[in-house]
Scaffold this motif. Structure first.
Motif, PDB file in Angstrom:
ATOM      1  N   ASP A 199      -1.416   6.671   2.700  1.00 39.68           N
ATOM      2  CA  ASP A 199       0.008   6.757   2.402  1.00 39.68           C
ATOM      3  C   ASP A 199       0.707   7.362   3.627  1.00 39.68           C
ATOM      4  OD1 ASP A 199      -0.872   9.321   2.401  1.00 39.68           O
ATOM      5  OD2 ASP A 199      -0.291   9.788   0.343  1.00 39.68           O
ATOM      6  N   GLY A 200       2.007   7.208   3.640  1.00 37.77           N
ATOM      7  CA  GLY A 200       2.754   7.737   4.773  1.00 37.77           C
ATOM      8  C   GLY A 200       3.463   6.636   5.540  1.00 37.77           C
ATOM      9  N   PHE A 201       3.243   6.564   6.824  1.00 33.53           N
ATOM     10  CA  PHE A 201       4.032   5.655   7.665  1.00 33.53           C
ATOM     11  C   PHE A 201       3.157   5.044   8.752  1.00 33.53           C
ATOM     12  CE2 PHE A 201       4.099   9.787   9.668  1.00 33.53           C
ATOM     13  CZ  PHE A 201       3.845   9.497  10.996  1.00 33.53           C
ATOM     14  N   ILE A 202       3.684   3.977   9.310  1.00 34.73           N
ATOM     15  CA  ILE A 202       3.146   3.344  10.513  1.00 34.73           C
ATOM     16  C   ILE A 202       4.340   3.039  11.410  1.00 34.73           C
ATOM     17  CG2 ILE A 202       1.940   1.373  11.503  1.00 34.73           C
ATOM     18  CD1 ILE A 202       0.385   1.119   8.905  1.00 34.73           C
ATOM     19  N   ASN A 203       4.337   3.586  12.589  1.00 29.80           N
ATOM     20  CA  ASN A 203       5.451   3.414  13.519  1.00 29.80           C
ATOM     21  C   ASN A 203       5.007   2.599  14.733  1.00 29.80           C
ATOM     22  OD1 ASN A 203       7.170   4.945  11.929  1.00 29.80           O
ATOM     23  ND2 ASN A 203       6.608   6.868  12.980  1.00 29.80           N
ATOM     24  N   ILE A 204       5.857   1.647  15.087  1.00 28.45           N
ATOM     25  CA  ILE A 204       5.644   0.852  16.301  1.00 28.45           C
ATOM     26  C   ILE A 204       6.781   1.163  17.253  1.00 28.45           C
ATOM     27  CG2 ILE A 204       5.448  -1.456  17.284  1.00 28.45           C
ATOM     28  CD1 ILE A 204       4.427  -2.418  14.604  1.00 28.45           C
ATOM     29  N   GLN A 205       6.451   1.623  18.429  1.00 28.64           N
ATOM     30  CA  GLN A 205       7.435   1.905  19.464  1.00 28.64           C
ATOM     31  C   GLN A 205       7.106   1.048  20.686  1.00 28.64           C
ATOM     32  OE1 GLN A 205       7.009   6.190  19.920  1.00 28.64           O
ATOM     33  NE2 GLN A 205       8.844   6.534  18.679  1.00 28.64           N
ATOM     34  N   ALA A 206       8.106   0.287  21.120  1.00 27.40           N
ATOM     35  CA  ALA A 206       7.922  -0.632  22.250  1.00 27.40           C
ATOM     36  C   ALA A 206       8.951  -0.324  23.319  1.00 27.40           C
ATOM     37  CB  ALA A 206       8.040  -2.086  21.802  1.00 27.40           C
ATOM     38  N   GLY A 207       8.475  -0.020  24.519  1.00 32.71           N
ATOM     39  CA  GLY A 207       9.350   0.277  25.649  1.00 32.71           C
ATOM     40  C   GLY A 207       9.312  -0.822  26.687  1.00 32.71           C
ATOM     41  N   TYR A 208      10.480  -1.149  27.230  1.00 30.03           N
ATOM     42  CA  TYR A 208      10.631  -2.215  28.238  1.00 30.03           C
ATOM     43  C   TYR A 208      11.125  -1.552  29.523  1.00 30.03           C
ATOM     44  CZ  TYR A 208      12.216  -6.754  30.149  1.00 30.03           C
ATOM     45  OH  TYR A 208      12.406  -7.884  30.914  1.00 30.03           O
ATOM     46  N   PHE A 209      10.294  -1.580  30.576  1.00 33.53           N
ATOM     47  CA  PHE A 209      10.648  -0.896  31.817  1.00 33.53           C
ATOM     48  C   PHE A 209      10.433  -1.840  32.990  1.00 33.53           C
ATOM     49  CE2 PHE A 209       9.152   2.355  28.863  1.00 33.53           C
ATOM     50  CZ  PHE A 209      10.243   3.214  28.841  1.00 33.53           C
ATOM     51  N   ALA A 210      11.485  -1.956  33.821  1.00 34.55           N
ATOM     52  CA  ALA A 210      11.392  -2.821  35.005  1.00 34.55           C
ATOM     53  C   ALA A 210      10.542  -2.127  36.062  1.00 34.55           C
ATOM     54  CB  ALA A 210      12.782  -3.125  35.538  1.00 34.55           C
ATOM     55  N   LEU A 211       9.531  -2.827  36.541  1.00 35.90           N
ATOM     56  CA  LEU A 211       8.663  -2.298  37.596  1.00 35.90           C
ATOM     57  C   LEU A 211       9.113  -2.796  38.956  1.00 35.90           C
ATOM     58  CD1 LEU A 211       6.136  -0.620  38.195  1.00 35.90           C
ATOM     59  CD2 LEU A 211       4.787  -2.698  37.968  1.00 35.90           C
ATOM     60  N   GLN A 253       0.816  -1.213   0.000  1.00 31.54           N
ATOM     61  CA  GLN A 253       0.000   0.000   0.000  1.00 31.54           C
ATOM     62  C   GLN A 253       0.848   1.260   0.000  1.00 31.54           C
ATOM     63  OE1 GLN A 253      -3.696  -1.796   2.683  1.00 31.54           O
ATOM     64  NE2 GLN A 253      -3.212   0.374   2.760  1.00 31.54           N
ATOM     65  N   GLY A 254       2.133   1.107  -0.173  1.00 34.58           N
ATOM     66  CA  GLY A 254       3.011   2.262  -0.208  1.00 34.58           C
ATOM     67  C   GLY A 254       3.275   2.862   1.146  1.00 34.58           C
ATOM     68  N   LEU A 255       3.185   2.076   2.203  1.00 33.22           N
ATOM     69  CA  LEU A 255       3.392   2.561   3.568  1.00 33.22           C
ATOM     70  C   LEU A 255       4.751   2.099   4.088  1.00 33.22           C
ATOM     71  CD1 LEU A 255      -0.121   1.736   5.110  1.00 33.22           C
ATOM     72  CD2 LEU A 255       0.659   3.915   4.141  1.00 33.22           C
ATOM     73  N   THR A 256       5.313   2.893   4.948  1.00 37.97           N
ATOM     74  CA  THR A 256       6.564   2.544   5.606  1.00 37.97           C
ATOM     75  C   THR A 256       6.243   2.064   7.026  1.00 37.97           C
ATOM     76  OG1 THR A 256       7.759   4.224   4.364  1.00 37.97           O
ATOM     77  CG2 THR A 256       8.815   3.372   6.339  1.00 37.97           C
ATOM     78  N   LEU A 257       6.679   0.834   7.323  1.00 32.67           N
ATOM     79  CA  LEU A 257       6.420   0.238   8.629  1.00 32.67           C
ATOM     80  C   LEU A 257       7.732   0.175   9.413  1.00 32.67           C
ATOM     81  CD1 LEU A 257       4.467  -1.103  10.593  1.00 32.67           C
ATOM     82  CD2 LEU A 257       4.877  -3.287   9.447  1.00 32.67           C
ATOM     83  N   ASN A 258       7.808   0.921  10.505  1.00 29.78           N
ATOM     84  CA  ASN A 258       9.032   1.016  11.300  1.00 29.78           C
ATOM     85  C   ASN A 258       8.791   0.481  12.708  1.00 29.78           C
ATOM     86  OD1 ASN A 258      10.371   2.423   9.162  1.00 29.78           O
ATOM     87  ND2 ASN A 258       9.264   4.280   9.799  1.00 29.78           N
ATOM     88  N   VAL A 259       9.855  -0.108  13.255  1.00 32.17           N
ATOM     89  CA  VAL A 259       9.820  -0.607  14.634  1.00 32.17           C
ATOM     90  C   VAL A 259      11.003  -0.016  15.379  1.00 32.17           C
ATOM     91  CG1 VAL A 259       9.867  -2.605  16.140  1.00 32.17           C
ATOM     92  CG2 VAL A 259       8.725  -2.753  13.938  1.00 32.17           C
TER      93      VAL A 259
END
Length: 624
Positions: free
Chosen positions: A382-394, A340-346
């Motif tokens: 069109d454009g982008f899809i960004n995935i941001q994943a954070g790992y934090f010790a509780l 679909q012409g999208l940029t998928l970032n992690v």
């Protein structure tokens, strides 16, 4: 108080008796003294004795003694047998002086020829003493009589008072006892009306009895109403349970009936795609595969929603690599996004360790990410899809996954943000809507996140895009603990890495697909249309099978019964258990448990993908 009064009155009577005896005895002595004057003065002993005897006879004295003026005894009478004891302390002595009264001459006489030298009226002369002896036993006897009579009177009076009090108490307490008994019956749920005691009770008690009867009637009505309500509730509950059971059976049936042809379609598409194809044919097959997978996703969403709605969805708790789940899920959608012409970032941020092994339900986490990615791809032109994943010790054994899926799509109107997580809700819900779907995706995502103990929120800017952010807690696994697979593997050691496999499947299309996949894995494949045929194959194949793919729902004999009979036959012949893998279109909760309880080693839900089948088979046998 009663005892004090009795003691007081008894003491008063004893004192009166002592005083009476003392006064009467002294009075007797005082009375005898004038009577004995003549006898003493004249020396008439006979007259003296007669007076003393008569006086003693009519008195309570024990003895009477008379002394002259010189102290000599001139008279004595007694009732005592032993005269030696008369001076003992056993007697109380009362005495009186015997006086000779002076001679009184007439003062009115005229003759004065006789004038004595000494006057006769100069005063009385003492001529003797009279003593009256009263025995102390008389007072003791009197006291004893008083004590006994007082005791008898006191006991009688006490009994009379007790009887009188008991009578009046019964008059007062009897209605109270009746009221208490009535209340006790009410407590014991006896609401029958009781007769009123008009004769023996006061108006207030009768009023209370009447009110208790009214209360009992009201409670009886409430009990009957409660019984009817409980009966209606029980009927409604039974209907609800039957409806829920019917829904579960319907879902199981529909799941089986829909997944069975889908399994054949996807299997055949996979097999055809491995053959040489033109670009157009490859495009057609990719479209068919994508449509089939979309249909399968709709079916899975409906089943998951139904399970969560009924509270039957259970989460797994197994070790998995958190980074791999996120990256693998992203890789699955990368090709779709690029088409679909999208940029998928992690991007990963936070305190990610080298091996982020956590405890949780990896498939459900993948389902959450898939739902958000599918939604982002669908609504982003069109454009982008960004995935941001954070790992934090509780804590030492707990972490927080902070993940967001952002896109550059059209965004969501502010007045519709509160509706996007509702079931069967879409932003464009008319006949001319631009995007399809059931409207279950985001609703399932929210429910799954909340079921796993997290929460989700959305930030949107109309025309610029949206961002879905969620947080999930996971328990960590110590670095020294290796990742243990869910099922212990026992690979088959074969020189040429091939073996014999038996496919037990009543659907010929699925049977053909499974045989083709196993053949490509290097197996010599046999097939059975039902459980009875499978038993015959196993009992007649002397070399045996290395693995069995078992469908659960079949005519003649289902997979559960077939597996139990196979295990019994193996035990009776001393054979090792052949790995049996369940292939079932029933994806409802409890199916996997039933498979393992019947003796199956592993479980694979239809439709069966080639890579999934390879993964499950590799746990039990070596394949190419």
């Amino acid at each position: 108080m009663f005892v004090v009064l009795m003691v007081f009155f008894t003491s008063a009577r004893l004192e009166d008796a002592r005083r009476d005896l003392s006064q009467s005895s002294q009075m007797m002595a005082d009375s005898l003294a004038p009577a004995l004057e003549y006898a003493v003065v004249s020396g008439n002993a006979l007259a003296l004795e007669q007076v003393l005897t008569q006086s003693l006879k009519h008195s309570r004295a024990e003895w009477i003694r008379v002394y002259d003026v010189l102290g000599d005894q001139i008279g004595f009478v007694t009732n005592a047998p032993d005269s030696e004891t008369l001076n003992s302390d056993r007697y109380n002595v009362y005495e009186a002086e015997i006086l000779q009264q002076p001679l009184q001459l007439d003062t009115g006489r005229e003759a004065e020829w006789f004038e004595p030298d000494y006057g006769f009226d100069s005063g009385a002369l003492r001529v003797g003493t009279v003593q009256v002896g009263v025995s102390t036993d008389l007072l003791a006897t009197r006291r004893q009589d008083i004590l006994w009579t007082s005791l008898a009177v006191g006991v009688s009076l006490l009994l009379f008072i007790v009887i009188l009090i008991n009578h009046y108490l019964n008059t007062v307490l009897s209605p109270i006892r009746m009221l208490s008994d009535r209340i006790g019956k009410l407590i014991d749920r006896d609401f029958s009306p009781q007769p009123l005691h008009d004769q023996r009770s006061s108006r207030e008690v009768i009023a209370i009895e009447r009110q208790l009867n009214e209360l009992a009637a009201h409670l009886e009505e409430l009990r009957e109403s409660r019984v009817q309500t409980l009966k209606a509730s029980e009927t409604a509950r039974e209907k609800a349970e039957k409806a829920n059971q019917a829904k579960s059976e319907f879902l199981a049936t529909m799941s089986h009936e829909l997944r069975t042809p889908l399994n054949g379609m996807l299997g055949m598409i996979d097999l055809v795609q491995e053959d040489p194809l033109t670009n157009r044919q490859q495009d057609y097959l990719s479209t068919a595969r994508h449509s089939t997978e979309d249909l399968l996703m709709v079916i899975n969403d409906i089943l998951d929603y139904s399970q969560m709605d009924g509270g039957t969805l259970e989460l797994a708790n197994q070790e998995f690599d958190l980074r791999k789940v996120i990256t693998n899920c992203t890789a699955t959608y990368r090709q779709m996004a690029e088409q679909q012409g999208l940029t998928l970032n992690v991007s990963l941020f936070g305190d990610w360790p080298a091996e982020p092994i956590v405890m949780g339900d990896a498939p459900r986490l993948r389902q959450v990410l898939s739902g958000l990615l599918d939604n982002a791809i669908k609504f982003t032109g069109d454009g982008f899809i960004n995935i941001q994943a954070g790992y934090f010790a509780l804590e030492d054994d707990c972490i927080i996954l902070n993940c967001s899926v952002s896109d550059s799509g059209s965004g969501i109107p502010q007045d519709r943000v509160s509706d996007i997580f509702n079931s069967f809700q879409q932003l464009d819900s008319g006949d001319q809507r631009a995007h399809g779907g059931t409207g279950l995706g985001l609703s399932l995502v929210q429910r799954l996140i909340e079921l796993m103990g997290g929460h989700i929120q959305v930030e949107t800017d109309l025309g610029k895009g949206s961002s879905f952010r969620f947080e999930l807690p996971f328990d960590t696994v110590p670095d020294s603990a290796p990742v243990v697979p869910a099922i212990e593997a026992s690979p088959l050691a074969a020189e040429n890495m091939t073996g014999k496999a038996l496919v037990v499947e009543d659907n010929l299309v699925n049977q053909r697909v499974a045989k083709a996949m196993l053949t490509r894995f290097g197996f010599e494949t046999h097939a059975a249309n039902n459980g009875q045929e499978a038993l015959e194959h196993i009992q007649t194949q002397h070399s045996g099978f290395d693995v069995i793919l078992m469908d659960c729902q079949m005519p003649v004999m289902d997979g559960y019964e077939t597996t139990r009979l196979i295990r019994d036959w193996e035990r009776s012949n001393g054979q090792a258990g052949t790995p049996i893998i369940a292939l079932t279109a029933d994806a409802l909760p409890g199916t996997e448990v039933n498979c393992r309880e019947s003796g199956m080693n592993d479980y694979l839900a239809k439709p069966v993908r080639k890579e999934n089948l390879r993964e499950v088979l590799s746990r039990w046998v070596q394949i190419k």
